[in-house]
Every structure is written in C-alpha cells, then in structure tokens.
Design an enzyme around this catalytic site. Structure first.
Site, PDB file in Angstrom:
ATOM      1  CG  ASP A  22      11.009  21.619  79.109  1.00  0.00           C
ATOM      2  OD1 ASP A  22      10.549  22.650  79.633  1.00  0.00           O
ATOM      3  OD2 ASP A  22      10.381  20.929  78.283  1.00  0.00           O
ATOM      4  CG  HIS A  71      12.245  30.174  76.720  1.00  0.00           C
ATOM      5  ND1 HIS A  71      11.267  30.603  75.847  1.00  0.00           N
ATOM      6  CD2 HIS A  71      12.568  28.917  76.312  1.00  0.00           C
ATOM      7  CE1 HIS A  71      11.018  29.657  74.952  1.00  0.00           C
ATOM      8  NE2 HIS A  71      11.803  28.616  75.227  1.00  0.00           N
ATOM      9  CB  SER A  84      23.484  21.860  76.582  1.00  0.00           C
ATOM     10  OG  SER A  84      22.390  21.336  75.861  1.00  0.00           O
TER      11      SER A  84
END
Length: 297
Positions: free
Chosen positions: A112, A168, A255
């Site tokens: 996201d 992921h 990040s």
C-alpha cells in the site's frame, strides 16, 4: 502540501501527513543541525522505537486511527487487542481485504503506497524527485549489478506512516539472502526528498534479488526512515516463494520499497508513467495491477 493521483477516481488528492509541521520545521535549512541529531544518530530511533514497543504507546493508537481515517475493519486485530503502537503499526490484514491478481503476466504492487515509475532508466541518473537524481552504484554501494539493470525499469513505492506497513512478493520464484547497508534515518516524505540530495543512498537499506518466474531477476530494496530502526524480513532465503506472499515489514515510520527490473521484462501501466513524468505519485494497494509482462511487437 503533497498532491497525488487517485487512479480509481481519476483525480488528484492532498495527502494528510503525519507530523507535517515537524517535518517542515526539521527540513528547513535553519534547523539542519537538529536534523542531523535526529537522523544521523541511532539513539533517537532506538529510544523512540523502545517507546513504540511499550504498552504505554497503545494510548496513541485510537487518536492515530481517527485522525487518519484508518479502516480497522481490514485489520485482523481490533484497537484494544494491540500490545503496543508498533504492534498496531505492523498489523496484519484480513485475507479478503486485498485482491491479488493471479494472472502470472500481471505485475502487481508489493505494498500500500504512493508510486513513481520510470522505464529505460539511466543507471547513473535515477530520478529521486524532479531535479534530484542518484546513481544505481550509490544506492547499492556496489557496481557489480549495474550492467544487469542498465536501461531497465525502476518503481518506487513510498509508504507513509498511515499505510499498512507489510510488503509482499510480486511474483513467485526464489529470493536470495538479504544484504544490509548501514545508513541514516532521514524521512522519505517528499518534503525531505526535495531537501536531501541522494537521500535513498544515505538511509539504512536492505536489498535482495527475487529470481522470479515471470519477470526476470527483480532487485528488491527496502529503505528505512525516521524512527524506523528495524526492517524485518519474514521470508526464508533461497526457498520458493509465491506471488502475494509476505516478504517483510517496517516498524514505525515512513519507508520505501524500490524495485528494479532488467530491460524488456515489464511494461508499466501508462497512467502511472504519465503521472510520474508529471511529478505526481499514484496511489496503489497491495495486489493492484501496475503493469504487465513485456511483450515485443
């Protein structure tokens, strides 16, 4: 003020920034000495990290959720079940909260985030933000992979503090062990990216190669930021991984995940490329289609 493109509504929106006033103050040139104390000293991230791991820090979860309209219906845990703010920050989502494109030829987002993407990159002049560049050699702290990714593609996924902070795998394959590069703790917010040249090359970061089944050798880089004392890798090196499988997570702070692809391996979606060329990030969620396997005509 940070404007980004929402591809679902086909409109621009203003990002609500956690700690915006502090960021503007810190990255003002008059405050550069204090900024160095915050970003270049591990003790700041360590101390704040200890607080975020404490039971006391749970007191800030509810206000954070309310201030930034975080959808807790997606979370496996409710607000009252978290043991610390970092427990909340690194929360896992319900399996049905994100859709992962199963088609092996579809390129998906690993996080996201807000995205910038560039094709046919000059590895000696990779764009950080408009007017600010860095080299692939600087980023990796090595020149051994420069030729492999010459004229390839680069996609930058910026996670702000309000995002889900697990990242992921975008394809099945085998991922090498993680290489760690020590560095500082500058914010990766656009406010900081505009002020600090080659910021990604100065922060703490980790990289690995996903030998993917469909998109060639993908270089994964995770970049830490202010208050992110830890990048946690949860995968097992040199073992088969699946598309959509968790690779790792960041503890508290903004990040970034950066992906590099070899030449002629992927075709990035045109709307993302267009917005990137205009200087705007595009909002994406894990599993969203962001491109496809390259096909020569």
């Amino acid at each position: 003020m940070i404007k980004f493109y929402n591809r679902k509504t086909k409109s621009y929106e203003i990002e609500k920034i956690s700690g915006e006033k502090l960021l503007n103050w810190l990255y003002n040139s008059k405050n550069i000495n204090f900024l160095d104390i915050v970003t270049k000293k591990k003790f700041f991230s360590y101390i704040y990290g200890q607080y975020c791991d404490s039971k006391l820090s749970t007191l800030k979860i509810k206000s954070f959720v309310n201030n930034f309209n975080i959808d807790m219906n997606e979370s496996l845990k409710s607000i009252g079940e978290f043991n610390s703010f970092n427990d909340f920050f690194t929360r896992k989502l319900k399996s049905n909260s994100r859709t992962i494109y199963g088609n092996k030829n579809i390129l998906i987002s690993p996080a996201d985030s807000k995205v910038l993407a560039f094709e046919n990159i000059d590895i000696n002049k990779i764009i950080q933000v408009k007017g600010s560049n860095y080299s692939f050699k600087e980023l990796l702290n090595s020149d051994k992979l420069c030729e492999q990714y010459k004229n390839g593609s680069c996609i930058i996924f910026r996670l702000c503090p309000t995002d889900y902070h697990r990242f992921h795998f975008i394809d099945s394959g085998i991922c090498t062990k993680t290489n760690k590069i020590n560095g500082y703790y500058y914010s990766v917010n656009p406010i900081a990216l505009e002020k600090i040249p080659s910021l990604f090359c100065k922060n703490k970061r980790e990289w690995s190669i996903l030998k993917s089944n469909n998109f060639g050798d993908i270089l994964y880089m995770e970049v830490g930021a202010t208050c992110v004392g830890t990048i946690v890798q949860t995968y097992t090196a040199n073992k088969e991984v699946s598309k959509g499988q968790e690779k790792g997570y960041f503890k508290f702070g903004g990040s970034t995940v950066i992906l590099f692809f070899e030449k002629n391996k992927v075709s990035i979606d045109k709307d993302i490329l267009m917005q990137s060329n205009l200087g705007y990030e595009t909002k994406v969620l894990i599993g969203d289609k962001i491109g496809k396997k390259f096909c020569s005509k």
